[in-house]
Design a protein around this motif. Structure first.
Motif, mmCIF file in Angstrom:
data_model
loop_
_atom_site.group_PDB
_atom_site.id
_atom_site.type_symbol
_atom_site.label_atom_id
_atom_site.label_comp_id
_atom_site.label_asym_id
_atom_site.label_seq_id
_atom_site.Cartn_x
_atom_site.Cartn_y
_atom_site.Cartn_z
ATOM 1 N N GLN A 388 0.932 -1.265 -0.002
ATOM 2 C CA GLN A 388 0.037 0.112 0.023
ATOM 3 C C GLN A 388 0.731 1.290 0.153
ATOM 4 O O GLN A 388 0.345 2.279 -0.463
ATOM 5 C CB GLN A 388 -0.884 0.077 1.227
ATOM 6 N N ARG A 389 2.055 1.146 0.560
ATOM 7 C CA ARG A 389 2.849 2.386 0.630
ATOM 8 C C ARG A 389 3.800 2.580 -0.428
ATOM 9 O O ARG A 389 4.374 3.442 -0.826
ATOM 10 C CB ARG A 389 3.661 2.255 1.939
ATOM 11 N N LEU A 390 3.716 1.561 -1.262
ATOM 12 C CA LEU A 390 4.719 1.544 -2.615
ATOM 13 C C LEU A 390 4.233 2.878 -3.651
ATOM 14 O O LEU A 390 5.265 3.435 -3.938
ATOM 15 C CB LEU A 390 4.511 0.462 -3.393
ATOM 16 N N ASN A 397 12.689 5.768 -6.409
ATOM 17 C CA ASN A 397 13.425 4.501 -6.995
ATOM 18 C C ASN A 397 14.713 4.766 -7.713
ATOM 19 O O ASN A 397 14.910 5.833 -8.252
ATOM 20 C CB ASN A 397 12.549 3.899 -8.229
ATOM 21 N N GLU A 398 15.875 4.314 -7.142
ATOM 22 C CA GLU A 398 16.975 4.225 -7.466
ATOM 23 C C GLU A 398 17.637 3.419 -8.678
ATOM 24 O O GLU A 398 18.961 3.219 -8.583
ATOM 25 C CB GLU A 398 17.987 4.278 -6.166
ATOM 26 N N THR A 399 16.917 2.774 -9.191
ATOM 27 C CA THR A 399 17.301 1.925 -10.147
ATOM 28 C C THR A 399 16.288 2.143 -11.466
ATOM 29 O O THR A 399 15.429 2.894 -11.444
ATOM 30 C CB THR A 399 17.264 0.247 -9.705
ATOM 31 N N PHE A 404 12.404 -2.126 -8.781
ATOM 32 C CA PHE A 404 12.392 -1.029 -7.670
ATOM 33 C C PHE A 404 13.100 -1.207 -6.458
ATOM 34 O O PHE A 404 13.218 -2.169 -5.787
ATOM 35 C CB PHE A 404 11.110 -0.930 -7.365
ATOM 36 N N LYS A 405 14.122 -0.216 -6.287
ATOM 37 C CA LYS A 405 14.892 -0.576 -5.094
ATOM 38 C C LYS A 405 15.365 0.955 -4.390
ATOM 39 O O LYS A 405 15.470 1.911 -5.237
ATOM 40 C CB LYS A 405 16.392 -1.060 -5.750
ATOM 41 N N ILE A 406 15.296 0.994 -3.013
ATOM 42 C CA ILE A 406 15.699 2.244 -2.432
ATOM 43 C C ILE A 406 16.624 1.554 -1.384
ATOM 44 O O ILE A 406 16.367 0.497 -0.745
ATOM 45 C CB ILE A 406 14.479 2.710 -1.818
ATOM 46 N N LYS A 407 17.664 2.568 -1.466
ATOM 47 C CA LYS A 407 18.837 1.806 -0.225
ATOM 48 C C LYS A 407 18.425 1.954 1.151
ATOM 49 O O LYS A 407 18.359 1.025 1.834
ATOM 50 C CB LYS A 407 20.249 2.659 -0.480
ATOM 51 N N GLU A 408 17.507 3.260 1.491
ATOM 52 C CA GLU A 408 16.994 3.330 2.589
ATOM 53 C C GLU A 408 15.460 3.273 2.586
ATOM 54 O O GLU A 408 14.581 4.303 2.934
ATOM 55 C CB GLU A 408 17.512 4.688 3.468
ATOM 56 N N ASP A 409 14.973 2.015 2.129
ATOM 57 C CA ASP A 409 13.654 1.959 2.180
ATOM 58 C C ASP A 409 12.672 1.931 3.303
ATOM 59 O O ASP A 409 13.257 1.033 4.400
ATOM 60 C CB ASP A 409 13.261 0.560 1.400
ATOM 61 N N PRO A 410 11.825 2.785 3.660
ATOM 62 C CA PRO A 410 11.178 2.889 4.891
ATOM 63 C C PRO A 410 10.435 1.670 5.295
ATOM 64 O O PRO A 410 9.935 1.587 6.342
ATOM 65 C CB PRO A 410 10.366 4.264 4.895
ATOM 66 N N ARG A 411 10.130 1.016 4.314
ATOM 67 C CA ARG A 411 9.122 -0.132 4.343
ATOM 68 C C ARG A 411 9.916 -1.301 5.066
ATOM 69 O O ARG A 411 9.024 -2.240 5.546
ATOM 70 C CB ARG A 411 8.406 -0.570 3.010
#
Length: 518
Positions: A388-390, A397-399, A404-411
């Protein structure tokens, strides 16, 4: 009159910066170089320019001698028993054979099998194959001599010494290779300085390929254009660009020791042969980079016909006994791994439930072999409302591509970050391997958002997806989508059981280093 692009030449050993090609100057023609040299090897006036291999080979010789002597010493107890049954009372002769003649014999056989050939040192598996062949040859030779002289020695003793020597030599060369690669990556030393010859797109393609692997020991220092300066005018290039120059003079000017003929430049009738003549006795190496990219050596065979060397490219092996063996090994390893990892699975499950109430496993549709969709098993590393938070994180998105990739993904919760960094979240995929949906090694399974892959990406579906693969051991999430696809396609086109074992071995180091995992 000849023309050349007017660009300064930097230090060959230093990283190059982008250069803007926008001008040229007229230069007088250089004196022609003679074709051919005296046939006698002793009459050469120039030794090979690239000399890094000489001290390296000397070190390998000492290490091989030490390894074989150490193997004899480790079997010293057995050797004492063997000496008691030896058909001579001269103990000195026995130790001379064990600690002098046998190690020297090892070095001679290694040399005759090309284990010190600089072309095979530092990269690829040929060096280790030649050491293994030398070990078999030594064992056969010792067996023949023992039988011919009717020598009464312990077979277990001799076998222990010979097998131990081969393993120690392989291990020593592996350590030497690690040191060599470290020197090449960090200092740019112990490498060949290469001048690329060809059209600009072909030269830049080769530049990109060799720059991706500093451990290969090839450092491009200049480009010589075969189609004139106009092809590069106004373009940015990572290294200096020249045209209309005598290639050998240019190599000496920029401090090079190797010429790499790229792509179509090698197809001009007679040109490549005349260049090879010109380089004879100069100490400069010649490399030909044909227009066959991402095809491994075992699939390429040279078949000369009437003096014409034809490159025959075999089809990829995507079926047959090797694939059957791969599937059997996958399922046996997966079943054994699941049994041994039960305590670890229980511990991880407890950590996940304490971090965030919800299911322990995360299952998502992925595209597998021949386009069939399956649900992949993973330990859950995100909060239950991650999907739901995506939508609110898409712009971060860092790629690129289908990822879909985030180094510091809050999820991702705290325990989940550790599981991702250590790749422990991937272990439940052993269930997919056991069911035949995945393999231990292969392209990573991608999300089945629309169930269809277009273009070259579809070729990934010719093999089963894997828990690890060439993508993972080459950078993981730090790679771009295009680079990841290129590596996956390379694996599909060139896979073998030996290659799978190599990737599994490299995976251990990547996981311990936690490189590119987030």
């Amino acid at each position: 009159m000849t023309t050349s692009l007017q660009r300064p030449v930097g230090n060959a050993g230093q990283p190059s910066t982008l250069r803007h090609v926008d001008s040229f100057e007229i230069q007088p023609p250089t004196a022609p170089q003679p074709n051919g040299v005296p046939r006698s090897a002793w009459a050469r006036s120039h030794r090979r320019v690239s000399r890094w291999h000489r001290p390296y080979i000397a070190i390998l010789l000492l290490m091989d001698l030490a390894a074989t002597v150490l193997a004899s010493w480790l079997a010293s107890t057995e050797f004492e028993q063997a000496r008691a049954g030896f058909q001579t009372s001269n103990a000195t002769w026995f130790y001379t054979v064990s600690y002098l003649l046998l190690p020297l014999g090892w070095v001679i056989v290694l040399w005759s099998n090309g284990a010190y050939d600089r072309r095979y040192l530092g990269l690829g598996t040929d060096e280790f194959k030649r050491v293994t062949r030398a070990g078999v040859a030594v064992a056969a030779s010792v067996s023949f001599v023992t039988f011919a002289t009717n020598t009464d020695v312990s077979r277990l003793t001799v076998g222990t010494a010979l097998l131990g020597a081969m393993l120690l030599v392989l291990f020593a060369r592996y350590l030497a290779r690690i040191v060599l690669h470290t020197i090449r990556r960090r200092a740019g030393q112990a490498a060949q300085q290469v001048v690329l010859v060809g059209t600009l797109p072909e030269a830049l393609e080769v530049y990109k390929a060799v720059s991706r692997s500093p451990a290969a020991g090839l450092i491009p220092v200049a480009i010589h254009l075969t189609d004139g300066y106009a092809a590069a005018r106004g373009l940015e290039t990572p290294i200096p660009v020249y045209a209309g120059r005598d290639v050998l003079s240019l190599v000496r000017e920029v401090g090079g020791d190797t010429i790499a003929v790229c792509g179509s430049a090698s197809t001009e009738p007679g040109e490549l042969r005349r260049l090879a003549w010109q380089l004879e006795g100069s100490g400069v190496d010649l490399i030909v980079a044909p227009q066959l990219t991402d095809i491994a050596g075992p699939r390429v065979h040279i078949r000369p016909i009437e003096g014409l060397p034809l490159l025959h490219v075999e089809e990829p092996t995507l079926s047959g006994p090797a694939l059957l063996a791969k599937n059997l090994l996958d399922r046996l390893a997966a079943g054994l791994g699941l049994l041994l990892l039960i305590p670890l699975f229980v511990t991880i499950s407890v950590a996940i439930r304490l971090s965030d109430p919800g299911p322990v496993f995360f299952r998502q549709p992925r595209v597998g072999h021949e386009g069939r969709t399956f649900r992949v098993w993973k330990f859950r590393t995100m909060y239950v409302d991650a999907e739901q938070r995506l939508a609110g994180l898409v712009d971060q998105n860092e790629t690129d591509g289908m990822l879909f990739k985030i180094k510091e993904d809050p999820r991702v919760f705290a325990a989940g970050r550790f599981l991702r960094a250590s790749s422990l979240d991937e272990l439940p995929q052993l269930i997919n391997v056991l069911w035949g949906e995945m393999s231990l090694v292969g392209p990573r399974p991608l999300p089945a958002d629309d169930g269809d892959f277009l273009g070259d990406v579809r070729r990934r579906l010719l093999v089963r997806p894997g828990i690890t693969g060439l993508w993972q051991v080459s950078g993981r999430s730090d790679l771009s989508w295009d680079e990841a696809v290129r590596l996956d396609l390379y694996y599909v086109d060139n896979w073998s059981l030996a290659y799978d074992l190599s990737i599994l071995w490299r995976t251990v180091g990547v996981v311990l280093a936690r490189k590119g995992a987030y």
